[in-house]
Design an enzyme around this catalytic site. Structure first.
Site, PDB file in Angstrom:
ATOM      1  N   ASP A   9       0.865  -1.169   0.000  1.00 27.47           N
ATOM      2  CA  ASP A   9       0.000   0.000   0.000  1.00 27.47           C
ATOM      3  C   ASP A   9       0.908   1.227   0.000  1.00 27.47           C
ATOM      4  OD1 ASP A   9      -2.423   1.557   0.396  1.00 27.47           O
ATOM      5  OD2 ASP A   9      -1.732   1.813   2.459  1.00 27.47           O
ATOM      6  N   ASP A  11      -0.258   5.242   0.759  1.00 33.75           N
ATOM      7  CA  ASP A  11      -0.557   6.247   1.785  1.00 33.75           C
ATOM      8  C   ASP A  11      -0.739   5.602   3.152  1.00 33.75           C
ATOM      9  OD1 ASP A  11      -0.807   8.577  -0.017  1.00 33.75           O
ATOM     10  OD2 ASP A  11      -2.547   7.500  -0.792  1.00 33.75           O
ATOM     11  N   ASP A 166      -1.611  -0.798   6.004  1.00 35.68           N
ATOM     12  CA  ASP A 166      -1.853  -0.196   7.317  1.00 35.68           C
ATOM     13  C   ASP A 166      -3.323  -0.150   7.698  1.00 35.68           C
ATOM     14  OD1 ASP A 166      -2.317   1.918   5.280  1.00 35.68           O
ATOM     15  OD2 ASP A 166      -2.686   3.167   7.040  1.00 35.68           O
TER      16      ASP A 166
END
Length: 225
Positions: A9, A11, A166
């Site tokens: 991922d 951001d 995240d």
């Protein structure tokens, strides 16, 4: 041992992009007489998708959702990326993983063009064999199709993979795609991740090469049974 594809991922995982997102939102907000948007407002919203971020952050000055989203993306694309947003240890860790023979890709819900703009501006793009955005596959995460597309573009279709992210969106995409999920605990949405979805977790990037090497051995052994 054939190493799995590493699917990162963007951001909240590799970069703390909330400040840049807040800057772009502030451009839209102030053009309508609204306030400057604080990055602290943005961080808990990022994993929910751009439409949610824009609507909630703009608040009283929000207008048509499609127009707001387009104006936000235009503003974000006009900003020069700030290299200080790269999380500590990312460059060294990506270098170590590449040196160890891992092939890596970005799988993000940020539009592909904006993702490439950001990665190029941060001089991170050369690490990745594929960059898959939220508009690249037939559906964004948490659907599995971005993970499948990334591996296809990497020349690793059908190979094992690992999703590093995240948020619960990343975890759900990993579950849908049948790959282990490794959680970055300092990311934006880490607290929402269910324990049962997490194969490994880390809070310092220096630990990630060891974790991924150990996980790769486990994946290889499981495939050999």
């Amino acid at each position: 041992m054939r190493l799995p594809a590493l699917l990162f991922d963007l951001d909240g995982t590799l970069v703390d992009s909330a400040a840049d997102i807040a800057r772009a939102l502030s451009i839209v907000s102030q053009s309508r007489g609204g306030p400057i948007i604080d990055p602290a407002v943005v961080r808990p919203l990022v994993s929910l998708g751009a439409a949610v971020v824009v609507r909630r952050a703009l608040g009283a000055v929000a207008g048509d959702e499609i127009d707001d989203l387009a104006r936000f993306r235009q503003a974000l694309g006009s900003l020069a990326p700030d290299k200080t947003i790269i999380f500590d240890g990312v460059n060294a860790t990506l270098t170590a993983l590449a040196d160890a023979g891992f092939s890596m890709a970005i799988v993000t819900n940020k539009p592909e063009a904006l993702s490439r703009h950001l990665l190029r501006g941060l001089a991170l793009d050369h690490f990745f064999a594929a960059i898959v955005g939220g508009d690249s596959a037939k559906l964004p995460k948490p659907d599995r199709s971005p993970l499948d597309l990334a591996r296809q573009q990497m020349g690793m279709a059908g190979d094992a993979g690992v999703m590093i992210g995240d948020s619960s969106v990343d975890a759900a995409a990993a579950r849908a795609g049948g790959v282990p999920f490794v959680l970055y605990e300092r990311g934006y949405g880490a607290k929402e991740c269910a324990t049962g979805d997490i194969a490994r977790r880390f809070d310092h990037f220096a630990d990630l090469p060891r974790i991924l090497t150990e996980l790769s051995i486990e994946i290889d052994r499981a495939a050999s049974r």
